[in-house]
Design an enzyme around this catalytic site. Sequence first.
Site, PDB file in Angstrom:
ATOM      1  N   ASP A 145       0.672  -1.250  -0.076  1.00  0.00           N
ATOM      2  CA  ASP A 145      -0.037  -0.054  -0.145  1.00  0.00           C
ATOM      3  C   ASP A 145       0.778   1.487  -0.014  1.00  0.00           C
ATOM      4  O   ASP A 145       0.985   1.997   0.954  1.00  0.00           O
ATOM      5  CB  ASP A 145      -1.021  -0.061   1.133  1.00  0.00           C
ATOM      6  CG  ASP A 145      -0.216   0.015   2.618  1.00  0.00           C
ATOM      7  OD1 ASP A 145       0.933  -0.497   2.665  1.00  0.00           O
ATOM      8  OD2 ASP A 145      -0.776   0.516   3.531  1.00  0.00           O
ATOM      9  N   ASP A 177       7.454   3.727   2.719  1.00  0.00           N
ATOM     10  CA  ASP A 177       8.575   2.511   3.186  1.00  0.00           C
ATOM     11  C   ASP A 177       8.175   1.148   2.068  1.00  0.00           C
ATOM     12  O   ASP A 177       8.966   0.402   1.652  1.00  0.00           O
ATOM     13  CB  ASP A 177       8.469   2.092   4.768  1.00  0.00           C
ATOM     14  CG  ASP A 177       6.924   1.807   5.050  1.00  0.00           C
ATOM     15  OD1 ASP A 177       6.280   2.475   4.658  1.00  0.00           O
ATOM     16  OD2 ASP A 177       6.735   0.659   5.947  1.00  0.00           O
ATOM     17  N   ASP A 178       6.726   1.305   1.593  1.00  0.00           N
ATOM     18  CA  ASP A 178       6.464   0.159   0.710  1.00  0.00           C
ATOM     19  C   ASP A 178       7.121   0.439  -0.437  1.00  0.00           C
ATOM     20  O   ASP A 178       7.966  -0.499  -1.153  1.00  0.00           O
ATOM     21  CB  ASP A 178       4.900   0.157   0.234  1.00  0.00           C
ATOM     22  CG  ASP A 178       3.935   0.065   1.420  1.00  0.00           C
ATOM     23  OD1 ASP A 178       3.378  -1.094   1.572  1.00  0.00           O
ATOM     24  OD2 ASP A 178       3.840   0.990   2.314  1.00  0.00           O
ATOM     25  N   ASN A 190      -0.913  -1.561  10.218  1.00  0.00           N
ATOM     26  CA  ASN A 190      -1.297  -2.960   9.245  1.00  0.00           C
ATOM     27  C   ASN A 190      -2.568  -3.771   9.806  1.00  0.00           C
ATOM     28  O   ASN A 190      -3.387  -4.207   9.000  1.00  0.00           O
ATOM     29  CB  ASN A 190      -0.249  -3.717   8.549  1.00  0.00           C
ATOM     30  CG  ASN A 190       0.561  -2.666   7.841  1.00  0.00           C
ATOM     31  OD1 ASN A 190      -0.097  -1.443   7.315  1.00  0.00           O
ATOM     32  ND2 ASN A 190       1.613  -3.258   7.234  1.00  0.00           N
ATOM     33  N   HIS A 232       9.883   0.233   7.498  1.00  0.00           N
ATOM     34  CA  HIS A 232       9.537  -0.820   7.989  1.00  0.00           C
ATOM     35  C   HIS A 232       9.422  -1.881   6.791  1.00  0.00           C
ATOM     36  O   HIS A 232       9.959  -3.194   7.019  1.00  0.00           O
ATOM     37  CB  HIS A 232       7.741  -0.513   8.199  1.00  0.00           C
ATOM     38  CG  HIS A 232       7.721   0.449   9.237  1.00  0.00           C
ATOM     39  ND1 HIS A 232       7.827   0.342  10.753  1.00  0.00           N
ATOM     40  CD2 HIS A 232       7.341   1.853   9.176  1.00  0.00           C
ATOM     41  CE1 HIS A 232       7.432   1.367  11.526  1.00  0.00           C
ATOM     42  NE2 HIS A 232       7.122   2.489  10.357  1.00  0.00           N
ATOM     43  N   ASP A 233       8.683  -1.527   5.736  1.00  0.00           N
ATOM     44  CA  ASP A 233       8.282  -2.626   4.755  1.00  0.00           C
ATOM     45  C   ASP A 233       9.462  -3.336   4.125  1.00  0.00           C
ATOM     46  O   ASP A 233       9.630  -4.584   3.836  1.00  0.00           O
ATOM     47  CB  ASP A 233       7.317  -2.202   3.794  1.00  0.00           C
ATOM     48  CG  ASP A 233       6.124  -1.758   4.455  1.00  0.00           C
ATOM     49  OD1 ASP A 233       5.567  -2.041   5.365  1.00  0.00           O
ATOM     50  OD2 ASP A 233       5.244  -0.761   3.867  1.00  0.00           O
TER      51      ASP A 233
HETATM   52  C1  PIR Z   1       3.625   3.397   8.877  1.00  0.00           C
HETATM   53  C2  PIR Z   1       2.417   2.872   8.375  1.00  0.00           C
HETATM   54  C3  PIR Z   1       1.395   3.254   8.761  1.00  0.00           C
HETATM   55  C4  PIR Z   1       1.304   4.312  10.029  1.00  0.00           C
HETATM   56  C5  PIR Z   1       2.468   4.909  10.490  1.00  0.00           C
HETATM   57  N1  PIR Z   1       2.496   5.700  11.459  1.00  0.00           N
HETATM   58  C6  PIR Z   1       3.760   4.258   9.999  1.00  0.00           C
HETATM   59  C7  PIR Z   1       2.414   1.905   7.506  1.00  0.00           C
HETATM   60  C8  PIR Z   1       3.956   1.245   6.657  1.00  0.00           C
HETATM   61  O1  PIR Z   1       3.842   1.276   5.208  1.00  0.00           O
HETATM   62  C9  PIR Z   1       3.823   0.043   7.301  1.00  0.00           C
HETATM   63  O2  PIR Z   1       3.416  -1.158   6.120  1.00  0.00           O
HETATM   64  C10 PIR Z   1       3.021  -0.075   8.528  1.00  0.00           C
HETATM   65  N2  PIR Z   1       1.849   0.749   7.905  1.00  0.00           N
HETATM   66  C11 PIR Z   1       3.667   0.244   9.930  1.00  0.00           C
HETATM   67  O3  PIR Z   1       2.832   0.357  10.759  1.00  0.00           O
HETATM   68 CA    CA Z   2       2.931  -0.597   4.018  1.00  0.00          CA
END
Ligand code: PIR
Ligand code: CA
Length: 347
Positions: A15, A19-20, A171, A251-252
Amino acid sequence: MTNASPARKIILDCDPGHDDAIAILLAAGSPAIDLLAITTVAGNHSLDNVTRNAQAVCQIAGIDVPIAQGADRPLVTPQIVSEDIHGNSGMDGPVLPEVTGQLDARHAVDLIIDTVMAHEPGTVTLVPTGPLTNIALAMRKAPEIVDRVRQVVLMGGSYTRGNVTPAAEYNIYVDPEAAEVVFRGAWEVVMVGLDLTHQALATDALQQRVRQAGEEAGERGREVAQFMLDIWEFFGKTYREVFDFEAPPVHDACCVAMLIDPDLVRTERAHVSVELHGEWTKGQTVVNFETKPGMRHSTGVAERMSDLRTLVATELNWERFAALVVESVRQLGDGNTGAGHDPEPRS
Ligand code: PIR
Ligand code: CA
């Protein structure tokens, strides 16, 4: 990097999302990964926006894989988006090109099923980095994929703290019912949660190395590097303001990184259930590392105490993670966007 083992075949269900986007670049830019398809799901923003963002990332980096859009909302829970973190577009910061490519005509769920069934059993790994709606729907539409998938390496959950509520990671919180379906599936799930991803910071030092790699890599490499830097500038600002982080977590990208280099992340076996009805804990991943007799899993299935099917990521080797991100800029800069390409030897 050696090509000793064949490239890991993955479907990235995402999505984008800052970071995706990095996860997409890392996957396409590694000879250890065979990126079979990208599917999108409503999460950080609307389905339309995250799909357009995925297409834009692929266009910038010259990535040519099927992209299909999937669920436009969670299974049960009313939809939310994270505009406060990701901006109006879902991926604010970089200037995005006008998207020209065509989407795959199939629904994401069908592209996932078709792709899994078209490859040898035990060879395709699912990498969900958004809410788990598409994956849960695919399991229900074609239960036979569960046996056939090699692993599900998902970004989501945490065993310490949340980022949308004190208990819940985004998520999982967005579509807890879908997440519970996925964690209960009879396949091996790797939970790459906030405990791990908050270690994957795009520090100033990493950003400097990415800039350098871009400069050495020629036109495309420079563009990819600049895109990454624009992503981190925006994400870094929101993470400073909202979470008081010194640098933005990627993150991703951690899911992809640990598939490229299995020694990059430490995991521990656990049993994971998703809290669906807690007053303060909805969307929490309840992670049981214990196998002591007399202790019951959160699902209450005492006889399955030894059934610690989920691998929970706990510790990141940051240096190796950073090295992979930098290397992906070089690879994409050299026009290497497919699987198994022989990386140019560099001394
Ligand atoms: C990151 C995300 C959603 C909210 C925040 N505060 C930060 C998204 C990122 O893309 C990752 O997949 C996941 N959701 C981290 O919670
Ligand atoms: Ca994501």
